[in-house]
Each structure stands twice: as C-alpha cells, then as structure tokens.
Design an enzyme around this catalytic site. Structure first.
Site, PDB file in Angstrom:
ATOM      1  N   HIS A  59       0.861  -1.190   0.000  1.00  0.00           N
ATOM      2  CA  HIS A  59       0.000   0.000   0.000  1.00  0.00           C
ATOM      3  C   HIS A  59       0.892   1.234   0.000  1.00  0.00           C
ATOM      4  CE1 HIS A  59      -3.903  -1.880   1.768  1.00  0.00           C
ATOM      5  NE2 HIS A  59      -3.270  -2.739   0.981  1.00  0.00           N
ATOM      6  N   GLU A  61       0.836   3.883   1.764  1.00  0.00           N
ATOM      7  CA  GLU A  61       1.234   4.310   3.099  1.00  0.00           C
ATOM      8  C   GLU A  61       2.410   3.488   3.620  1.00  0.00           C
ATOM      9  OE1 GLU A  61      -1.861   3.534   2.010  1.00  0.00           O
ATOM     10  OE2 GLU A  61      -3.362   4.240   3.432  1.00  0.00           O
ATOM     11  N   CYS A  92      -2.840  -0.259   7.370  1.00  0.00           N
ATOM     12  CA  CYS A  92      -2.064   0.982   7.313  1.00  0.00           C
ATOM     13  C   CYS A  92      -2.224   1.801   8.590  1.00  0.00           C
ATOM     14  CB  CYS A  92      -2.459   1.781   6.078  1.00  0.00           C
ATOM     15  SG  CYS A  92      -1.959   0.943   4.550  1.00  0.00           S
TER      16      CYS A  92
END
Length: 159
Positions: A59, A61, A92
């Site tokens: 991801h 993040e 996240c």
C-alpha cells in the site's frame, strides 16, 4: 491565519500525494498516493504497488513509511505527517500508529475499508486505549480530486 497556512500546506502536500496516485494508476494499481514529511522535509513518497510487486502489503502508506524509516535510520517517525489520498485501511492505520506518526491527513473517505473514521476508527473508542500512539487525523483534504481519480480508474476497468 495559522489555519489558512495549514490548509494551504495540506493541499500542497496532498497534491504531491495525488501525483504518486496517478503514477500508481499508470502501472495498473489502484490510484492511491502517500507522502510523509517532517516540517518541509519530504521523507518518503509512494503510490500503491500491490499489482506491480504482487504484494498485498504494498500500500502507498506502507511503502512511504518504509522509505521514511530508511531515510531517518529507524522505524520511529515522531513529528511527521502522513498525507494519503484515501482514508487508511486497518493494516495501514496500525503501521501508522506503530511508526509514531504524529498526524494523518487524508483525501477521500473510504466507506468500504476506511479505518480512521469510516467503517471503523482504530484510533478512537474503548479498544484504542490499548494503542501506544494515536495520531491526529484530518480528512477531506482535496477529497474531490482524490475521489475523481479513483472513480475514473474503476470506471475505466468496467468498460
């Protein structure tokens, strides 16, 4: 005046995150981008790379957190702000808390998987008392632009 300055800074940095989101779409990933700053220093920036890396944890993040940690030489990122174009998911949100990020600013809310106020809020409520760190969260910064990018991506997939 401080509020105006903060809003302008948040929008400027969210635009950088949007640039990374657009790059993610360019290689077939969901267009989500993230940047981490401390003061005016950019410590990490990334777009989603789940498809590119065949990695469910890639991801935006998480990738930005990794880069910031490498740049600073440690996993703790106190005094930092994370800008992300979509409300963080549970994974996240956990990583953000573990990294001790001071503030999270997100663009579009995620009604299906948002974990900092959307579907659930890992930083609020009775269970959040167990967390060592809960960052300040501000949502809706350039939400229209973030949402438009996401909608366009998914519409192009359906046609």
């Amino acid at each position: 005046m401080a509020d105006r300055i903060t809003r302008e800074r948040d929008e400027r940095l969210m635009r950088v995150a949007l640039e990374h989101a657009e790059r993610a779409a360019g290689h077939g990933d969901v267009p989500i981008g993230a940047v981490i700053v401390r003061g005016e220093e950019l410590l990490g920036a990334a777009g989603n790379e789940r498809e590119l890396r065949a990695d469910p944890t890639a991801h935006a993040e998480v990738l930005a957190l990794r880069e910031a940690g490498q740049r600073l030489g440690g996993w703790r990122l106190p005094g930092t702000t994370l800008y992300v174009t979509l409300e963080p998911c549970v994974m996240c949100a956990g990583a953000i808390s573990l990294a001790r990020v001071a503030r999270v600013v997100y663009g579009a809310a995620d009604p299906k998987g948002g974990a900092v106020g959307g579907v659930l809020d890992v930083y609020a409520g009775p269970s959040s008392a167990a967390l060592n760190h809960r960052p300040e969260v501000d949502g809706g910064v350039l939400a229209g632009e973030s949402g438009l990018l996401l909608r366009g991506f998914f519409e192009s997939r359906r046609s």
